[in-house]
Scaffold this motif. Structure first.
Motif, PDB file in Angstrom:
ATOM      1  N   ILE A 281     -57.280  11.916  31.845  1.00 22.22           N
ATOM      2  CA  ILE A 281     -58.226  13.358  31.834  1.00 22.22           C
ATOM      3  C   ILE A 281     -57.309  14.472  32.430  1.00 22.22           C
ATOM      4  CG2 ILE A 281     -60.318  14.201  32.801  1.00 22.22           C
ATOM      5  CD1 ILE A 281     -61.608  11.453  33.323  1.00 22.22           C
ATOM      6  N   VAL A 282     -57.313  15.511  31.455  1.00 20.72           N
ATOM      7  CA  VAL A 282     -56.289  16.482  31.723  1.00 20.72           C
ATOM      8  C   VAL A 282     -57.296  17.657  31.861  1.00 20.72           C
ATOM      9  CG1 VAL A 282     -54.398  15.558  30.750  1.00 20.72           C
ATOM     10  CG2 VAL A 282     -55.721  16.973  29.527  1.00 20.72           C
ATOM     11  N   ASN A 283     -56.732  18.822  32.661  1.00 24.99           N
ATOM     12  CA  ASN A 283     -57.243  19.930  32.830  1.00 24.99           C
ATOM     13  C   ASN A 283     -57.140  20.812  31.389  1.00 24.99           C
ATOM     14  OD1 ASN A 283     -57.059  23.424  33.185  1.00 24.99           O
ATOM     15  ND2 ASN A 283     -58.283  22.386  34.856  1.00 24.99           N
ATOM     16  N   HIS A 285     -56.864  23.794  30.495  1.00 27.64           N
ATOM     17  CA  HIS A 285     -55.966  24.908  30.261  1.00 27.64           C
ATOM     18  C   HIS A 285     -54.663  24.499  30.664  1.00 27.64           C
ATOM     19  CE1 HIS A 285     -59.557  27.285  29.596  1.00 27.64           C
ATOM     20  NE2 HIS A 285     -59.978  27.025  30.743  1.00 27.64           N
ATOM     21  N   SER A 286     -54.309  24.019  31.984  1.00 29.43           N
ATOM     22  CA  SER A 286     -53.233  23.636  32.484  1.00 29.43           C
ATOM     23  C   SER A 286     -52.597  22.443  32.080  1.00 29.43           C
ATOM     24  CB  SER A 286     -53.142  23.564  33.895  1.00 29.43           C
ATOM     25  OG  SER A 286     -53.929  22.546  34.385  1.00 29.43           O
ATOM     26  N   ARG A 287     -53.308  21.428  31.152  1.00 30.31           N
ATOM     27  CA  ARG A 287     -53.117  20.286  30.602  1.00 30.31           C
ATOM     28  C   ARG A 287     -52.374  19.383  31.786  1.00 30.31           C
ATOM     29  NH1 ARG A 287     -55.539  20.045  26.052  1.00 30.31           N
ATOM     30  NH2 ARG A 287     -54.154  18.268  25.491  1.00 30.31           N
ATOM     31  N   GLU A 288     -52.476  19.704  33.187  1.00 31.80           N
ATOM     32  CA  GLU A 288     -52.242  18.751  34.001  1.00 31.80           C
ATOM     33  C   GLU A 288     -53.202  17.627  34.251  1.00 31.80           C
ATOM     34  OE1 GLU A 288     -51.569  20.938  37.654  1.00 31.80           O
ATOM     35  OE2 GLU A 288     -49.765  22.006  36.782  1.00 31.80           O
ATOM     36  N   ILE A 289     -52.739  16.421  34.745  1.00 29.18           N
ATOM     37  CA  ILE A 289     -53.559  15.363  34.955  1.00 29.18           C
ATOM     38  C   ILE A 289     -54.538  15.413  35.985  1.00 29.18           C
ATOM     39  CG2 ILE A 289     -53.879  12.777  35.261  1.00 29.18           C
ATOM     40  CD1 ILE A 289     -51.523  12.510  33.719  1.00 29.18           C
ATOM     41  N   VAL A 290     -56.046  15.387  36.092  1.00 29.34           N
ATOM     42  CA  VAL A 290     -56.831  15.659  37.100  1.00 29.34           C
ATOM     43  C   VAL A 290     -56.911  14.560  38.001  1.00 29.34           C
ATOM     44  CG1 VAL A 290     -58.342  17.175  35.602  1.00 29.34           C
ATOM     45  CG2 VAL A 290     -59.002  14.897  35.925  1.00 29.34           C
ATOM     46  N   GLU A 291     -57.602  14.480  39.123  1.00 29.72           N
ATOM     47  CA  GLU A 291     -57.540  13.453  40.015  1.00 29.72           C
ATOM     48  C   GLU A 291     -58.537  12.276  39.671  1.00 29.72           C
ATOM     49  OE1 GLU A 291     -59.275  12.662  44.702  1.00 29.72           O
ATOM     50  OE2 GLU A 291     -59.722  14.638  43.708  1.00 29.72           O
ATOM     51  N   ASN A 292     -57.721  11.103  39.810  1.00 32.15           N
ATOM     52  CA  ASN A 292     -58.699   9.917  39.413  1.00 32.15           C
ATOM     53  C   ASN A 292     -59.823   9.874  39.539  1.00 32.15           C
ATOM     54  OD1 ASN A 292     -59.472   7.076  39.299  1.00 32.15           O
ATOM     55  ND2 ASN A 292     -57.242   6.450  38.697  1.00 32.15           N
ATOM     56  N   PRO A 293     -60.935   9.766  38.798  1.00 34.43           N
ATOM     57  CA  PRO A 293     -62.112   9.683  39.252  1.00 34.43           C
ATOM     58  C   PRO A 293     -62.651   8.705  40.158  1.00 34.43           C
ATOM     59  CG  PRO A 293     -62.017   9.734  36.853  1.00 34.43           C
ATOM     60  CD  PRO A 293     -60.679   9.664  37.409  1.00 34.43           C
ATOM     61  N   VAL A 294     -62.183   7.623  40.130  1.00 35.65           N
ATOM     62  CA  VAL A 294     -62.501   6.524  41.152  1.00 35.65           C
ATOM     63  C   VAL A 294     -62.135   6.921  42.343  1.00 35.65           C
ATOM     64  CG1 VAL A 294     -62.077   4.223  42.004  1.00 35.65           C
ATOM     65  CG2 VAL A 294     -62.472   4.673  39.515  1.00 35.65           C
ATOM     66  N   GLU A 295     -60.833   7.563  42.443  1.00 35.75           N
ATOM     67  CA  GLU A 295     -60.277   7.770  43.678  1.00 35.75           C
ATOM     68  C   GLU A 295     -61.175   9.029  44.526  1.00 35.75           C
ATOM     69  OE1 GLU A 295     -58.064   6.694  45.634  1.00 35.75           O
ATOM     70  OE2 GLU A 295     -57.681   4.997  44.025  1.00 35.75           O
ATOM     71  N   LYS A 296     -61.572   9.922  43.515  1.00 35.76           N
ATOM     72  CA  LYS A 296     -62.431  11.145  44.078  1.00 35.76           C
ATOM     73  C   LYS A 296     -63.661  10.668  44.559  1.00 35.76           C
ATOM     74  CE  LYS A 296     -63.944  15.541  42.813  1.00 35.76           C
ATOM     75  NZ  LYS A 296     -63.783  16.697  41.658  1.00 35.76           N
ATOM     76  N   VAL A 297     -64.434   9.603  43.938  1.00 38.99           N
ATOM     77  CA  VAL A 297     -65.526   9.352  44.347  1.00 38.99           C
ATOM     78  C   VAL A 297     -65.647   8.579  45.567  1.00 38.99           C
ATOM     79  CG1 VAL A 297     -67.558   7.449  43.879  1.00 38.99           C
ATOM     80  CG2 VAL A 297     -66.812   8.901  42.018  1.00 38.99           C
ATOM     81  N   ARG A 298     -64.377   7.749  45.743  1.00 37.64           N
ATOM     82  CA  ARG A 298     -64.198   7.209  47.086  1.00 37.64           C
ATOM     83  C   ARG A 298     -63.983   7.883  48.271  1.00 37.64           C
ATOM     84  NH1 ARG A 298     -60.999   1.916  44.871  1.00 37.64           N
ATOM     85  NH2 ARG A 298     -59.375   3.400  44.531  1.00 37.64           N
ATOM     86  N   ARG A 299     -63.122   9.107  47.748  1.00 39.36           N
ATOM     87  CA  ARG A 299     -62.830  10.137  48.786  1.00 39.36           C
ATOM     88  C   ARG A 299     -64.086  10.930  49.365  1.00 39.36           C
ATOM     89  NH1 ARG A 299     -61.422  15.473  48.073  1.00 39.36           N
ATOM     90  NH2 ARG A 299     -61.273  15.160  45.912  1.00 39.36           N
ATOM     91  N   LEU A 300     -64.871  11.398  48.385  1.00 37.53           N
ATOM     92  CA  LEU A 300     -65.985  12.045  48.861  1.00 37.53           C
ATOM     93  C   LEU A 300     -67.216  11.147  49.186  1.00 37.53           C
ATOM     94  CD1 LEU A 300     -65.881  14.712  46.081  1.00 37.53           C
ATOM     95  CD2 LEU A 300     -65.166  15.004  48.415  1.00 37.53           C
ATOM     96  N   ASN A 301     -66.953   9.876  48.850  1.00 42.07           N
ATOM     97  CA  ASN A 301     -68.165   8.770  49.277  1.00 42.07           C
ATOM     98  C   ASN A 301     -69.563   9.110  48.958  1.00 42.07           C
ATOM     99  OD1 ASN A 301     -68.872   6.370  50.456  1.00 42.07           O
ATOM    100  ND2 ASN A 301     -69.260   7.438  52.546  1.00 42.07           N
ATOM    101  N   GLY A 302     -69.791   9.601  47.678  1.00 41.98           N
ATOM    102  CA  GLY A 302     -70.848   9.947  47.157  1.00 41.98           C
ATOM    103  C   GLY A 302     -71.134  10.316  45.939  1.00 41.98           C
ATOM    104  N   VAL A 303     -72.215  10.829  45.313  1.00 44.32           N
ATOM    105  CA  VAL A 303     -72.361  11.137  43.767  1.00 44.32           C
ATOM    106  C   VAL A 303     -71.535  12.419  43.562  1.00 44.32           C
ATOM    107  CG1 VAL A 303     -74.039  11.702  41.895  1.00 44.32           C
ATOM    108  CG2 VAL A 303     -74.406   9.964  43.581  1.00 44.32           C
ATOM    109  N   VAL A 304     -70.706  12.699  42.538  1.00 39.81           N
ATOM    110  CA  VAL A 304     -69.895  13.864  42.328  1.00 39.81           C
ATOM    111  C   VAL A 304     -69.655  14.356  41.063  1.00 39.81           C
ATOM    112  CG1 VAL A 304     -68.640  13.546  44.622  1.00 39.81           C
ATOM    113  CG2 VAL A 304     -67.819  12.535  42.272  1.00 39.81           C
ATOM    114  N   GLY A 305     -69.559  15.762  40.757  1.00 41.63           N
ATOM    115  CA  GLY A 305     -69.287  15.961  39.444  1.00 41.63           C
ATOM    116  C   GLY A 305     -67.650  15.848  39.723  1.00 41.63           C
ATOM    117  N   LEU A 306     -66.969  15.366  38.602  1.00 36.80           N
ATOM    118  CA  LEU A 306     -65.583  15.234  38.522  1.00 36.80           C
ATOM    119  C   LEU A 306     -64.666  16.186  38.428  1.00 36.80           C
ATOM    120  CD1 LEU A 306     -65.416  11.610  36.908  1.00 36.80           C
ATOM    121  CD2 LEU A 306     -65.558  12.038  39.207  1.00 36.80           C
ATOM    122  N   ALA A 307     -64.783  16.889  37.254  1.00 38.16           N
ATOM    123  CA  ALA A 307     -64.038  18.187  37.233  1.00 38.16           C
ATOM    124  C   ALA A 307     -64.788  19.066  36.292  1.00 38.16           C
ATOM    125  CB  ALA A 307     -62.587  17.799  36.603  1.00 38.16           C
TER     126      ALA A 307
END
Length: 598
Positions: A281-283, A285-307
């Motif tokens: 999953i990349v941005n 416009h910048s084509r940079e890889i976004v944060e791993n969805p699993v890691e983001k859910v674990r980091r925020l510890n809740g239901v989140v919109g990924l990007a």
């Protein structure tokens, strides 16, 4: 307590509450069934309202398509109109099916349908008039269309208001039933409690000890069942989109068919693999890889919109614009036991939104054009009058008189352009024969005096010196747009060649005018967009409307325009304009060809 007494107490402790429980269950089932039925009718009414609102929006889209077609005479606006017609018929059939049991609703719905059919007949009639070249800008004709659409709006509004009143009534009945169920539950619970008290507190206490161990085990099973229910609920609720579930470490444990299609992986291939091994999953416009969805859910510890503005790159390299979200699945102690990810493919939606934004920009340009035309008209009239007075005072001064005459022609041309700014696609009101060399020479003189200013060499070769027929101001605008682009393409000292030749296209006699420059050429990715609104290679200095307007004028004159360009080898761009010849022009072309042959 001996076995016989125990069995008697056990039977009384079980059978009597069971009997009352059965009665309670029957009563509750009947009441709940009534409540569900009433809730179903509320949902049924909501569905009718939602379909009616969708139908209303569809009909408004049809009206917008017709208005756009009448304004631009562009057949591309007719296709969405017919698509909206088909969608509208499907929605009308669905609404008829849903209200087939209510004559009052049917009457109001049919009233709205008949009102729209009257407008639709009007739309077909006025589009046929436009295709036949008739004037469809008459205010009475437009007011008639508006009145017909207003009648449809009012009829559809009455239908929706009736449905909303019906929904309110049904919701009130549902609330009354809900209150009845609640009261019944309380009363029945009190009765059951009384029966349990009569059976005997002592016997129940004796039995409670025997069942304490079983209850502990049941509570543990219930906790496990709740965790499994939460897991299943999240997955099943998201099943309409791509759903991927992982364990706590991020290994894939579930993929639905939509996820398999989106990522290009079968679940059997992707099982237990980390997400990064299955897709990226990349941005956008910048084509940079976004944060791993699993890691983001674990980091925020809740239901989140990924990007936002993200692109999913599948196994095959295909790219999809996505909206995404993630949610943790917890075990009985609240720790994260897994993660559910939901991806929605919004590629088509984004393309539609981009087209809508382009149409909105075009509408803004149209309104701005109307304002400009209105504001400059009076100063142009004043300038024309002053030039007329100056010409009266310039008798005997030939050179001054020629300059004033040239200025008068250009003021007249600007006034004509301002009048055509909002009617570029309408049938011309006046068409007349004109000498092609005089038309081109006039445009070249103007460009040399203003844009080129001696820094570009413009060479003109008149292979055809006869008449063409059309609206002079509009054709002058076409050649001005194209020649101005050609002059701005080369660097200082560049050259432009203009030449015309009699020819045939599609069995039709005509003249082909080429305007060629030796500039840097046009990028390949821009070539397919150049004749669309707001497409430009000039960045801040261009508005992207010149070629689009020019093509509209040429096609109105039953001609064609095309563009060729190279960025390597022999650099440059050539715009070729074909204009058909009327009988007189064809005769002149034949005579010129015979004279050249002899």
């Amino acid at each position: 307590m001996d076995k016989v007494k125990f069995q008697a107490v056990l039977r009384r402790s079980i059978l009597i509450p069971l009997g009352f429980a059965a009665i309670v269950a029957i009563v509750l089932v009947l009441e709940v069934r009534s409540l569900v039925d009433r809730a179903g009718w509320v949902e049924h009414t909501d569905q009718v309202i939602e379909l009616s609102q969708r139908l209303y929006r569809t009909r408004i889209d049809e009206e917008s398509g017709v208005r756009a077609y009448l304004l631009t005479n562009d057949e591309r606006f007719v296709t969405p109109y017919h698509e909206a017609q088909e969608e509208g018929r499907k929605l009308e059939d669905e609404i008829r099916r849903l209200i087939s049991d209510n004559p009052d609703e049917q009457a109001l719905n049919e009233k709205a349908i008949q009102a729209f059919q009257r407008w639709s007949s009007f739309a077909d009639e006025v589009m046929a008039m436009a295709r036949a070249g008739q004037d469809v800008g008459d205010s009475k004709l437009q007011l008639r269309g508006k009145n017909l659409m207003d009648q449809y709006r009012q009829a559809r509004k009455e239908f929706v208001e009736q449905e909303e009143r019906l929904r309110d009534e049904r919701e009130a009945h549902a609330r009354d039933t809900n209150r009845l169920v609640n009261v019944s539950i309380v009363i029945l619970c009190v009765l059951v409690g009384g029966v349990m008290a009569v059976v005997g507190r002592k016997q129940l206490m004796n039995l409670s000890q025997a069942f304490s161990t079983a209850l502990d085990a049941a509570e543990a099973n219930a906790a496990s069942a709740r965790a499994q229910k939460e897991w299943s609920h999240t997955i099943l609720h998201s099943i309409g989109d791509a759903v991927i579930a992982t364990d706590a470490d991020g290994g894939i444990t579930f993929m639905n068919p939509i996820a398999e299609k989106l990522t290009g992986w079968n679940f059997s291939e992707a099982q237990q693999k980390p997400l990064a091994h299955v897709f990226r999953i990349v941005n956008e416009h910048s084509r940079e890889i976004v944060e791993n969805p699993v890691e983001k859910v674990r980091r925020l510890n809740g239901v989140v919109g990924l990007a936002n503005h993200t692109i999913l790159i599948s196994k095959s390299g295909e790219e999809f614009a996505i909206d995404d979200s993630g949610a943790p699945v917890r075990d009985g102690h609240g720790a994260i036991a897994g993660i559910v990810l939901v991806f929605r493919d919004v590629t088509h939606q984004q393309s539609l939104e981009a087209a809508l934004r382009s149409n909105e920009r075009l509408a803004v340009a149209g309104r701005l054009s109307a304002s400009i035309a209105h504001e400059i008209h009076n100063p142009l009239d004043t300038a024309g009058n002053l030039l007329f007075l100056a010409a009266e005072q310039a008798d005997g001064q030939r050179q001054v008189h020629q300059l004033i005459a040239a200025a008068q022609r250009e003021v007249h041309r600007v006034a004509q352009i301002s009048k055509n700014m909002l009617s570029l696609h309408r049938e011309a009101r006046s068409s007349s024969p004109m000498k092609l060399p005089e038309l081109i020479n006039g445009v070249v003189s103007l460009i040399e005096e203003t844009v080129a200013k001696g820094k570009r060499k413009i060479r003109v070769e008149h292979g055809y010196e006869g008449d063409i027929e059309g609206v002079p101001a509009e054709l002058r605008q076409v050649f001005t747009n194209i020649l101005k682009n050609a002059v701005e393409a080369p660097s200082e000292g560049g050259s432009i060649r203009i030449f015309s030749v009699p020819t045939q296209e599609s069995g039709q006699d005509g003249v082909l005018i080429h305007i060629a420059d030796n500039g840097m050429g046009i990028p390949e990715e821009m070539k397919s967009k150049l004749f669309t609104p707001f497409a430009t290679t000039k960045e801040e200095s261009g508005n992207g409307l010149g070629l689009w307007v020019s093509r509209a004028i040429v096609e109105k004159h039953e001609g064609s325009i095309r563009l060729t360009s190279t960025e390597s080898g022999y650099l440059g761009t050539t715009v070729s304009i074909f204009l058909p010849l009327k009988p007189k022009g064809r005769m002149e072309a034949d005579e010129a060809a015979e004279a050249k042959a002899t």
